[in-house]
Motif scaffolding. Structure first.
Motif, mmCIF file in Angstrom:
data_model
loop_
_atom_site.group_PDB
_atom_site.id
_atom_site.type_symbol
_atom_site.label_atom_id
_atom_site.label_comp_id
_atom_site.label_asym_id
_atom_site.label_seq_id
_atom_site.Cartn_x
_atom_site.Cartn_y
_atom_site.Cartn_z
ATOM 1 N N ARG A 15 65.972 40.740 72.927
ATOM 2 C CA ARG A 15 65.065 41.761 73.434
ATOM 3 C C ARG A 15 65.758 43.110 73.516
ATOM 4 N NH1 ARG A 15 64.025 38.409 78.989
ATOM 5 N NH2 ARG A 15 66.049 37.423 78.956
ATOM 6 N N GLU A 54 66.800 46.351 75.291
ATOM 7 C CA GLU A 54 67.003 46.641 76.712
ATOM 8 C C GLU A 54 67.809 47.918 76.845
ATOM 9 O OE1 GLU A 54 67.378 43.738 79.657
ATOM 10 O OE2 GLU A 54 67.737 42.121 78.250
ATOM 11 N N GLY A 90 71.345 46.511 79.709
ATOM 12 C CA GLY A 90 71.439 45.058 79.676
ATOM 13 C C GLY A 90 72.327 44.465 80.741
#
Length: 247
Positions: free
Chosen positions: A94, A96, A99
């Protein structure tokens, strides 16, 4: 909408490992969105970078090959993990912006998700490190707190995260056999009784059934999963990266 990929390369475990890395790179550059990949691996013994420092690393690689498990170097994770077609592998990638702050939250959420999915197919699944387990982790998912069934690991780059998981469904004895010799060569102390598979708890359980349960759990958490295919750019980058994973 999260893209769902089912592409696997069981004849080339190094390429399978590299696909996750390629997806991570492309997500970080904003070229792809959130992606969930599930696949059935070929016989693989995935070593961590810490393993390469052990005096017995060469012997461990040879032991994996002797058992018919292809040795590869994985990017995320700690020590050696073994799995084959009796397992379900998952890569959740994903984009981000930040993170690192969510590192532990992702581990916790994944542990709850996989434990919940396994409970729906009859496993007494629990989250937490199993005493004496191989490749120990705080967010291990086990059967009754005794046998490790799911291990998770993460890799972060600026702009994206990858959470990888291996769910051991069948073939616990095969995994146990290779890990006994590999960990002995690496000089790692562990309890072989912690290596097994979900079918030991629920006889007749299939990888298909666990895959359905896992995808249902992800859909309930993330929303609809949109079937897709591995794009040419990601596949090409994975082939470039695969050389780094071969041992």
């Amino acid at each position: 909408m999260v893209r769902l990929l089912r592409n696997g390369f069981p004849d080339d475990p190094a390429l399978d490992v590299a696909v996750g890395h390629a997806l991570l790179e492309r997500a970080a550059r904003g070229e792809i969105g959130a992606t969930l990949r599930v696949y059935r691996p070929g016989p693989t013994c995935a070593f961590g970078r810490l393993d390469t420092l052990a005096p017995g690393f060469g012997a461990a690689v040879a032991a994996a090959r002797a058992h018919g498990f292809d040795p590869v170097l994985r990017q995320p994770g700690g020590h050696a993990a073994a799995y084959d077609a009796g397992a379900l592998c998952v890569d959740h990638v994903r984009p981000e912006a930040e993170g690192i702050p969510r590192l532990q939250a992702r581990f916790e959420a994944a542990g709850e998700l996989f434990a919940g999915a396994l409970r729906t197919v009859g496993v007494d699944a629990r989250v937490g490190e199993v005493p004496g387990e191989y490749c120990p982790g705080q967010w291990t998912v086990s059967a009754s707190g005794r046998v490790k069934l799911v291990g998770t690991a993460q890799r972060l780059v600026r702009g994206a995260s990858l959470l990888g998981a291996v769910v051991l469904v069948q073939g616990g004895a095969r995994v146990r056999g290779v890990l006994e010799e590999v960990n002995a060569a690496l000089g790692l102390e562990w309890d072989p009784a912690t290596a097994g598979a979900a079918e030991d708890e629920v006889p007749g359980l299939t990888v298909d059934a666990v895959e359905r349960a896992v995808l249902d759990a992800y859909a309930a958490r993330l929303g609809p999963l949109c079937d897709g295919a591995l794009d040419d750019a990601t596949a090409a980058r994975a082939r470039e990266l695969a050389a780094r994973n071969r041992l």
